[in-house]
Design a protein around this motif. Structure first.
Motif, PDB file in Angstrom:
ATOM      1  N   ASN A  94       2.335  -6.180   2.437  1.00 52.94           N
ATOM      2  CA  ASN A  94       2.113  -4.749   2.615  1.00 52.94           C
ATOM      3  C   ASN A  94       3.425  -3.993   2.809  1.00 52.94           C
ATOM      4  O   ASN A  94       3.587  -2.884   2.293  1.00 52.94           O
ATOM      5  CB  ASN A  94       1.143  -4.508   3.774  1.00 52.94           C
ATOM      6  CG  ASN A  94      -0.268  -4.890   3.378  1.00 52.94           C
ATOM      7  OD1 ASN A  94      -0.821  -4.330   2.451  1.00 52.94           O
ATOM      8  ND2 ASN A  94      -0.831  -5.866   4.060  1.00 52.94           N
ATOM      9  N   ASP A  95       4.376  -4.591   3.525  1.00 48.20           N
ATOM     10  CA  ASP A  95       5.690  -3.967   3.680  1.00 48.20           C
ATOM     11  C   ASP A  95       6.404  -3.863   2.328  1.00 48.20           C
ATOM     12  O   ASP A  95       6.996  -2.828   2.005  1.00 48.20           O
ATOM     13  CB  ASP A  95       6.560  -4.764   4.655  1.00 48.20           C
ATOM     14  CG  ASP A  95       6.083  -4.679   6.096  1.00 48.20           C
ATOM     15  OD1 ASP A  95       5.244  -3.798   6.419  1.00 48.20           O
ATOM     16  OD2 ASP A  95       6.547  -5.513   6.907  1.00 48.20           O
ATOM     17  N   SER A  96       6.343  -4.928   1.526  1.00 45.85           N
ATOM     18  CA  SER A  96       6.987  -4.934   0.209  1.00 45.85           C
ATOM     19  C   SER A  96       6.359  -3.909  -0.735  1.00 45.85           C
ATOM     20  O   SER A  96       7.060  -3.230  -1.480  1.00 45.85           O
ATOM     21  CB  SER A  96       6.902  -6.331  -0.421  1.00 45.85           C
ATOM     22  OG  SER A  96       7.639  -7.265   0.325  1.00 45.85           O
ATOM     23  N   GLY A  98       4.798  -1.172   0.263  1.00 44.80           N
ATOM     24  CA  GLY A  98       5.170   0.132   0.806  1.00 44.80           C
ATOM     25  C   GLY A  98       6.573   0.565   0.412  1.00 44.80           C
ATOM     26  O   GLY A  98       6.830   1.745   0.188  1.00 44.80           O
ATOM     27  N   ARG A  99       7.508  -0.396   0.319  1.00 45.58           N
ATOM     28  CA  ARG A  99       8.884  -0.100  -0.091  1.00 45.58           C
ATOM     29  C   ARG A  99       9.009   0.037  -1.603  1.00 45.58           C
ATOM     30  O   ARG A  99      10.052   0.423  -2.109  1.00 45.58           O
ATOM     31  CB  ARG A  99       9.824  -1.209   0.376  1.00 45.58           C
ATOM     32  CG  ARG A  99      10.087  -1.250   1.851  1.00 45.58           C
ATOM     33  CD  ARG A  99      11.213  -2.232   2.188  1.00 45.58           C
ATOM     34  NE  ARG A  99      11.020  -3.559   1.656  1.00 45.58           N
ATOM     35  CZ  ARG A  99      10.401  -4.555   2.289  1.00 45.58           C
ATOM     36  NH1 ARG A  99       9.903  -4.353   3.497  1.00 45.58           N
ATOM     37  NH2 ARG A  99      10.297  -5.741   1.729  1.00 45.58           N
ATOM     38  N   GLY A 100       7.957  -0.333  -2.336  1.00 46.39           N
ATOM     39  CA  GLY A 100       8.021  -0.293  -3.795  1.00 46.39           C
ATOM     40  C   GLY A 100       8.694  -1.510  -4.399  1.00 46.39           C
ATOM     41  O   GLY A 100       9.045  -1.505  -5.577  1.00 46.39           O
ATOM     42  N   ASP A 101       8.863  -2.577  -3.599  1.00 44.41           N
ATOM     43  CA  ASP A 101       9.519  -3.796  -4.090  1.00 44.41           C
ATOM     44  C   ASP A 101       8.628  -4.618  -5.008  1.00 44.41           C
ATOM     45  O   ASP A 101       9.123  -5.302  -5.903  1.00 44.41           O
ATOM     46  CB  ASP A 101       9.952  -4.686  -2.920  1.00 44.41           C
ATOM     47  CG  ASP A 101      11.028  -4.047  -2.064  1.00 44.41           C
ATOM     48  OD1 ASP A 101      11.675  -3.086  -2.523  1.00 44.41           O
ATOM     49  OD2 ASP A 101      11.209  -4.497  -0.917  1.00 44.41           O
ATOM     50  N   VAL A 102       7.326  -4.616  -4.760  1.00 45.81           N
ATOM     51  CA  VAL A 102       6.398  -5.396  -5.569  1.00 45.81           C
ATOM     52  C   VAL A 102       5.150  -4.579  -5.884  1.00 45.81           C
ATOM     53  O   VAL A 102       4.810  -3.642  -5.165  1.00 45.81           O
ATOM     54  CB  VAL A 102       5.962  -6.722  -4.882  1.00 45.81           C
ATOM     55  CG1 VAL A 102       7.145  -7.614  -4.595  1.00 45.81           C
ATOM     56  CG2 VAL A 102       5.163  -6.465  -3.640  1.00 45.81           C
TER      57      VAL A 102
END
Length: 118
Positions: A94-96, A98-102
């Motif tokens: 969820n963090d990834s 949210g950051r747009g990483d995945v």
């Protein structure tokens, strides 16, 4: 008589394609013993403990794939491809996102045409 094509397979979720082998989808797999969600290449069995798949994998499997958290084989029962519910509660995922990483894709729908190797 039921044939394999009559029985729908459950969706598998993935976040791109493997840089290690260049071809495998990076699936999300849940360890049956500790419950952690891992990123696992469905082709070469490289595994990451989070979405940092541009880094070297935590482990690469040969005939077994030890969980980087607890060392249980994630390809043996009760290990399994992650469910939507498990992904919902996976903090690193969820963090990834949210950051747009995945971006999470499903095996039941094709990725966008511009989806490149992660």
């Amino acid at each position: 008589m039921i044939s394999p094509s009559d029985t729908p397979l459950p969706a598998t979720y993935y976040i791109g394609f493997c840089r290690q082998c260049g071809t495998g989808p990076l699936g999300l797999r849940t360890c049956g013993d500790c419950g952690n969600v891992l990123v696992v290449c469905d082709e070469c069995d490289s595994a990451w403990v989070d979405g940092e798949v541009d880094q070297l994998p935590a482990t690469t499997g040969v005939t077994t794939l030890p969980c980087p958290h607890c060392q249980s084989d994630v390809f043996e029962e009760p290990g399994h491809w992650s469910t939507p519910e498990e992904l919902l509660y996976c903090q690193w995922l969820n963090d990834s996102i949210g950051r747009g990483d995945v971006t999470v894709h499903t095996s039941l729908t094709p990725p966008p045409e511009d989806d490149s190797v992660v």
